[in-house]
Design a protein around this motif. Structure first.
Motif, short mmCIF file in Angstrom:
data_model
loop_
_atom_site.label_atom_id
_atom_site.label_comp_id
_atom_site.label_asym_id
_atom_site.label_seq_id
_atom_site.Cartn_x
_atom_site.Cartn_y
_atom_site.Cartn_z
N GLU B 168 0.29 -1.16 -0.14
CA GLU B 168 -0.53 -0.14 0.04
C GLU B 168 0.65 1.53 -0.09
O GLU B 168 0.71 2.22 -1.15
CB GLU B 168 -0.49 -0.13 1.60
CG GLU B 168 -2.49 -0.48 1.16
CD GLU B 168 -3.49 -0.81 1.73
OE1 GLU B 168 -2.98 -0.38 3.20
OE2 GLU B 168 -4.16 -1.30 2.01
N GLU B 169 1.92 1.31 0.90
CA GLU B 169 2.63 2.38 1.22
C GLU B 169 3.32 3.03 -0.33
O GLU B 169 3.27 3.77 -1.09
CB GLU B 169 3.75 2.69 2.13
CG GLU B 169 3.40 2.81 2.81
CD GLU B 169 4.53 1.67 4.39
OE1 GLU B 169 5.20 1.77 4.43
OE2 GLU B 169 3.68 2.12 5.86
N GLU B 170 3.66 1.72 -1.38
CA GLU B 170 4.68 1.77 -2.56
C GLU B 170 3.42 2.40 -3.82
O GLU B 170 3.73 3.38 -4.20
CB GLU B 170 4.67 0.07 -3.51
CG GLU B 170 5.00 -0.14 -4.68
CD GLU B 170 6.51 1.13 -4.48
OE1 GLU B 170 6.61 1.04 -5.69
OE2 GLU B 170 7.23 1.31 -3.76
N GLU B 175 1.01 7.40 -6.59
CA GLU B 175 -0.01 8.59 -6.91
C GLU B 175 0.02 9.73 -6.64
O GLU B 175 0.12 10.02 -8.48
CB GLU B 175 -1.18 7.94 -6.17
CG GLU B 175 -3.06 8.42 -5.77
CD GLU B 175 -3.67 8.08 -7.07
OE1 GLU B 175 -4.35 8.46 -7.00
OE2 GLU B 175 -2.71 6.80 -7.90
N SER B 176 1.43 9.97 -5.90
CA SER B 176 1.59 11.66 -6.25
C SER B 176 2.20 12.13 -6.76
O SER B 176 1.93 12.92 -8.06
CB SER B 176 2.10 11.54 -4.12
OG SER B 176 3.31 10.63 -4.66
N GLU B 177 3.03 10.86 -7.04
CA GLU B 177 3.77 11.44 -8.76
C GLU B 177 3.06 11.80 -9.80
O GLU B 177 2.90 12.92 -10.83
CB GLU B 177 4.57 10.07 -9.32
CG GLU B 177 5.89 11.09 -8.37
CD GLU B 177 6.43 9.46 -8.42
OE1 GLU B 177 6.60 8.81 -9.33
OE2 GLU B 177 8.13 8.59 -7.54
N ARG B 178 1.82 10.36 -10.43
CA ARG B 178 1.27 11.23 -11.46
C ARG B 178 0.19 12.58 -11.51
O ARG B 178 0.13 13.04 -12.00
CB ARG B 178 -0.08 9.58 -11.59
CG ARG B 178 -0.87 9.53 -12.70
CD ARG B 178 -1.73 8.55 -12.30
NE ARG B 178 -2.54 9.05 -11.30
CZ ARG B 178 -3.62 9.60 -10.75
NH1 ARG B 178 -4.32 9.91 -12.20
NH2 ARG B 178 -4.13 9.95 -10.09
N LYS B 179 -0.18 12.29 -9.87
CA LYS B 179 -0.94 14.05 -9.78
C LYS B 179 -0.34 15.34 -9.48
O LYS B 179 -0.76 16.77 -10.51
CB LYS B 179 -1.04 14.53 -7.92
CG LYS B 179 -2.61 12.91 -7.98
CD LYS B 179 -3.25 12.95 -6.60
CE LYS B 179 -4.55 12.86 -6.59
NZ LYS B 179 -5.14 12.39 -5.65
#
Lengths: 439, 390
Positions: B168-170, B175-179
C-alpha cells in the motif's frame, strides 16, 4: 196553459203527419209485474127446456184456472153481461172491466145421453177470437171435458201445457169402531186432479205408503205392510193386477219410477242402514247406489234419468243430495243448505226446480229450490205440510197438509201465489202423487 | 361295582349264564375236536348215544368246574385290583420323589445362573472402565495437537498483514507523482483559453456600437410619423362627435312620437276589453238561461219518460213462460194533449204468441199514456223495447 197551447199541439200534430220519419221517443221496458191474467169464464148456456144442466162447466174451468195461480177469473157476480154466443158479446164492456180475455160457451145435449161442450175464447183488446172448440162427452166424462177446456184455455193464455185433465193418487185412512175395538182401514185411491171422482184401487188393514206413478200413468208402485212386513208392489190401475217386486229383510220403501219406466229406485235396509238402490225391471238386477251408515231415502229421478235426488241425514240433519248414475263411483253432492230440515224432494218436469218439505221453527212447510240461480222460496204457511208432488206441467205442487187435525190435500201454484185445498171425502188423506200427462 | 351289579340282577344272571354256556361250548368243542378228524364213519355211529350221555355228564362236571373257575377268577380279579392299587401308590410315591428332586435341581440351576450373571456383570464393568480411561487419554492428545495447529495459523496471518502494508505504501507514492504531472498540464491549458476570450470580447463591443447608431436613426423617423397620425386622428374625432349629436336628436324625436302612439293604443285596448267583457257577460247570462231551460226541459223529459215507462211496466203481466232473450219492439202513435193511443204496431217480436200478446196488452192497457208536463216534451211517436230481465 196559455192560449196558444192548443195551437202548438195542432202544429205539432200536423208536423208529425207531414214528417212521418220523425224520431220516436225510445223507451225501454225491462220490468213487468207477476200477476194473474184477468179472464172471464161466462157461465155456459144450457137449453132451458131440458131441465137443469148436469154440470156447471164454467165453474169447473174457473176453479181449475184459478188454482193455477196464473189466471184470475172474474167472479160471475161482477160480469157486465152473460153472453153464450159470439154475436152477443160486446168486448168494450169487458175492456172497461179490465178483462183481457173472455170465454163463452154452451153445453148441448145430444142423443143417447151424450153432450157437446162448445166454447170460444176472445181477446178483448183486439176483439178477435183466439180459439173455438166443440168437445163431445158422456155424462161420465163431462168433468173430464171441462178439464180439457181448462187445459186448452190455459195453454193458449200462458204458453204452458195444462195439467187439469190428470189424476192424483193418495192414501186415505178410515177408523171404524167394531165391537169395542178401533180398526183402521187403509185405501190407495186415485182421483181427478181437482180431487173429484175418487176411486179405491187397493184396500188393506195394514198401512199403505209412498204411491208413485209409472211414466205411462197406467201403474202405481207403492209400499204395503200387508203381512206386517213392508214390501214394494206394482199394481195396474185399470186391471188391478198386483206384483210384489221387493220384499227384502228390513225396510223396503220409497219406490220411484225412472223416466223411461224401466227402473225403480227404492230404499232398502237389507245390508244394514237404509240406502238407495236401483232395481232394473227387465233384468231384475239390483244396483246399490248409496252406501252410508246414515239414512238415505226418498229417491226421485231427474228428468234426464241420469241422476237421482234423495234425502240423507249423513251430515247430521236431513238434507237433499244428488247422485249421478253415469260412471261407477256414485258420488253424492249436497244441494240444500237452508235450515236444518229439507226432505221428501220432488223434481219439476223441466228439472230446474226442486220442491221439498222445509222444517224450521217447529213447522214443516213446502219450499222450492231453483237449481239454476239457487233461489230458495217457502211457498206454504201450514204447520205440517208434507209429500210435495209437482204437477206434470210444473205449474203447481200438490201436498198433504193438516186442516184442524185432519190430513187433507192442497195445491199451491209454483210461485206460491195461490193455495187451495182439494175437495175430498171425509177421510184422513196423505201422501199424494200427481200423475203424468195421461193423453 | 357291586352296588351296580345288584341293581341289575338280570344282567348278572345273563352274564353268568353266558359264561356257563361259553365254558360248556369250549368243553364240548374240546371233546369234539378229535371226531372232526377223518375217522371210520360206521363204527362211530353206534357210539353216538354214549357220546351224548358222556357229554351230558361232562357238561354237569364242567358247570361245577366253571363255577369253581369263576370263584377263582374273581379271587384273581381281587388280587389283580389290589396289586394295581399298590402299584399305583408306589408310582405316586416315586413320582412325588422325582418331583422333589427335579425341584431341587431347578433351584440349583437358578442359583448357578445368578452367579454366572453377576460374574459377567463385573467383567463388563472392568472392561468399560479401561475403555473410558483410554478414551480420556486419546482426547487430551488431540486437544494438544489442535492448540499447536492454531498457533501456526496465527503466525502466518501476522506475516501476510505486514506484506500488505508494504504494498500500500508503494501504491501511494506512485499516485502523488501522477497528480503533480496532471496539475502542470491543466495550468498551461488555462492560460491559452484566457487569451482567446479577451480577443472575442473586443470584437463584440465594436459590433454593438455600430448597431446603436443605426437604431437611433430609425427612432427619429418613427417619431415624425406619429406626429402626422395624431393630427389626422383629431380631425376624425371632431367629425364623429358632430354625427353622434345629430343622431341623438333624431332618436329623441322618435321616442316622443312612439310614446304618444302607445298611449293611444292602450286607451283603445282598454275600451275594447271593456266592450268584450260586457258582451261575454251578456253571452254567459244568455247561455246560463238557455242551459237552465234545457236542463229543466231535460228534467221534464226524463220525468215524462219515466211516467210512461212506469205505467207500461205496471200494466205488463210478464208471462210465466217467457225465455231469457225474448224481445219485442212496439211502435205507438199517441195524440196530444191527452196521450190517447191511436195505433199500436208490433215492429218486432222474438217471443212466442203469449209473450207478443202480453206486450201489446201492456201498451193498450196503459191507454191513455201520461200527459206531457210541457208541450215541448211531447212526442207523438213512442217506440217501446220490451226486454225482460230475470
Amino acid at each position: 196553459m196559455d192560449r196558444y197551447t192548443p195551437l202548438k199541439y195542432l202544429l205539432l200534430w200536423l208536423l208529425c203527419l207531414a214528417v212521418p220519419a220523425q224520431a220516436a221517443l225510445e223507451i225501454r221496458i225491462t220490468q213487468g209485474v207477476e200477476g194473474a191474467l184477468p179472464v172471464a169464464i161466462v157461465p155456459f148456456g144450457w137449453p132451458a127446456q131440458v131441465g137443469t144442466s148436469p154440470l156447471d162447466v164454467a165453474a169447473v174451468v174457473s176453479a181449475d184456472l184459478h188454482r193455477s195461480g196464473l189466471i184470475s177469473p172474474l167472479p160471475v157476480a161482477r160480469m157486465p153481461e152473460r153472453p153464450t154466443r159470439a154475436a152477443e158479446l160486446d168486448v168494450r164492456k169487458w175492456r172497461q172491466q179490465r178483462v183481457d180475455y173472455v170465454a163463452i160457451g154452451q153445453l148441448i145435449p145430444a142423443s143417447g145421453g151424450r153432450y157437446n161442450v162448445q166454447f170460444q175464447l176472445f181477446d178483448t183488446i183486439s176483439g178477435e177470437q183466439l180459439m173455438g172448440y166443440s168437445i163431445p162427452a158422456e155424462a161420465r166424462t163431462l168433468r173430464q171435458a171441462a178439464h180439457h177446456v181448462s187445459d186448452l184455455i190455459f195453454e193458449r193464455l200462458t204458453g204452458k201445457r195444462g195439467a187439469f185433465n190428470t189424476r192424483v193418487a193418495f192414501v186415505s185412512a178410515q177408523r171404524s169402531q167394531q165391537g169395542g175395538s178401533v180398526r183402521s182401514q187403509y185405501m190407495l185411491q186415485v182421483a181427478d186432479a181437482d180431487g173429484y171422482n175418487p176411486r179405491t184401487i187397493f184396500r188393506s188393514g195394514q198401512p199403505i205408503m209412498s204411491p208413485m206413478w209409472s211414466p205411462d200413468g197406467r201403474r202405481l208402485a207403492y209400499v204395503s205392510f200387508e203381512g206386517r212386513r213392508p214390501a214394494i208392489w206394482v199394481q195396474n190401475i185399470d186391471g188391478g193386477e198386483r206384483q210384489r217386486i221387493a220384499a227384502f229383510p228390513g225396510i223396503n220403501g220409497a219406490p220411484a219410477w225412472s223416466p223411461d219406466g224401466s227402473k225403480i229406485a227404492m230404499t232398502l235396509s237389507k245390508d244394514g242402514a237404509p240406502n238407495i238402490y236401483v232395481y232394473d225391471l227387465p233384468s231384475q238386477r239390483l244396483i246399490q247406489i248409496t252406501n252410508t251408515n246414515a239414512i238415505d231415502t226418498e229417491a226421485r229421478w231427474m228428468p234426464d234419468g241420469r241422476s237421482l235426488v234423495f234425502t240423507s241425514d249423513r251430515a247430521g240433519s236431513p238434507q237433499i243430495y244428488q247422485v249421478g248414475l253415469d260412471g261407477q263411483d256414485y258420488r253424492a253432492r249436497r244441494l240444500t243448505f237452508e235450515g236444518n230440515y229439507n226432505a221428501a224432494v220432488s223434481v219439476s218436469p223441466d228439472g230446474k226446480t226442486l220442491a221439498m218439505v222445509h222444517g224450521g221453527g217447529g213447522r214443516y212447510r213446502i219450499a222450492t229450490l231453483n237449481l239454476h240461480n239457487g233461489n230458495f222460496r217457502v211457498l206454504t204457511e201450514g204447520r205440517l205440510d208434507e209429500s210435495p208432488s209437482f204437477a206434470p206441467n210444473g205449474s203447481m205442487i200438490l201436498y198433504a197438509t193438516d186442516d184442524r187435525g185432519r190430513g187433507v190435500l192442497a195445491a199451491v201454484s209454483e210461485d206460491g201465489r195461490v193455495r187451495q185445498e182439494l175437495i175430498l171425502q171425509d177421510a184422513e188423506v196423505r201422501e199424494p202423487a200427481w200423475s203424468p200427462f195421461l193423453n | 361295582m357291586w352296588a351296580e351289579i345288584l341293581k341289575r340282577p338280570l344282567v348278572l344272571l345273563a352274564a353268568v349264564f353266558l359264561h356257563a354256556a361259553l365254558f360248556a361250548a369250549v368243553a364240548v368243542n374240546l371233546r369234539f375236536i378229535p371226531p372232526l378228524k377223518p375217522q371210520p364213519v360206521q363204527a362211530e355211529v353206534i357210539d353216538a348215544v354214549v357220546i351224548d350221555l358222556d357229554a351230558l355228564t361232562g357238561m354237569q362236571a364242567e358247570r361245577e368246574a366253571a363255577e369253581r373257575r369263576r370263584a377263582e377268577a374273581e379271587a384273581a380279579e381281587q388280587r389283580r385290583v389290589e396289586e394295581l392299587r399298590r402299584q399305583e401308590a408306589a408310582a405316586r410315591e416315586q413320582a412325588e420323589r422325582e418331583r422333589v428332586e427335579a425341584e431341587q435341581r431347578r433351584q440349583d440351576e437358578i442359583r448357578r445362573q445368578e452367579e454366572e450373571r453377576l460374574r459377567q456383570e463385573e467383567e463388563r464393568k472392568a472392561a468399560e472402565e479401561q475403555q473410558r480411561q483410554e478414551e480420556q487419554r486419546r482426547q487430551d492428545e488431540e486437544r494438544q495437537r489442535l492448540e499447536q495447529e492454531r498457533k501456526a495459523v496465527e503466525e502466518e496471518k501476522q506475516r501476510l498483514a505486514e506484506e500488505k502494508q508494504r504494498l500500500e505504501e508503494e501504491k501511494k507514492r506512485q499516485e502523488s507523482e501522477r497528480k503533480a504531472e496532471e496539475e502542470r498540464k491543466r495550468k498551461a491549458e488555462e492560460e491559452k483559453k484566457q487569451k482567446a476570450e479577451q480577443e472575442r470580447r473586443r470584437q463584440e463591443e465594436q459590433r454593438k456600437a455600430e448597431e446603436e447608431k443605426k437604431r437611433k436613426a430609425e427612432e427619429e423617423k418613427k417619431r415624425q410619423e406619429e406626429l402626422r397620425k395624431a393630427e389626422e386622428e383629431k380631425k376624425r374625432k371632431a367629425e364623429e362627435e358632430r354625427k353622434r349629436k345629430e343622431e341623438e336628436e333624431r332618436k329623441r324625436l322618435e321616442a316622443e312620437r312612439k310614446a304618444e302612439e302607445e298611449r293611444k293604443r292602450q286607451e283603445e285596448e282598454k275600451r275594447r276589453q271593456e266592450e268584450e267583457k260586457r258582451r261575454a257577460e251578456e253571452e254567459a247570462r244568455q247561455k246560463a238561461e238557455a242551459d237552465r231551460r234545457a236542463r229543466e226541459l231535460r228534467r221534464l223529459q226524463e220525468g215524462y219518460e219515466n211516467a210512461i215507462r212506469a205505467k207500461v211496466e205496471r200494466n205488463w203481466l210478464k208471462p210465466p213462460g217467457y225465455r231469457p232473450g225474448d224481445k219485442a219492439i212496439v211502435l205507438v202513435r199517441q195524440l196530444p194533449p191527452n196521450g190517447t193511443v191511436v195505433d199500436v204496431t208490433i215492429e218486432m217480436c222474438t217471443g212466442d204468441e203469449v209473450f207478443c200478446r202480453s206486450v201489446r196488452a201492456a201498451v193498450l192497457n196503459s191507454d191513455p199514456l201520461p200527459r206531457p208536463p210541457v208541450p215541448e216534451v211531447f212526442n207523438p211517436l213512442i217506440r217501446f223495447t220490451f226486454e225482460p230481465q230475470q
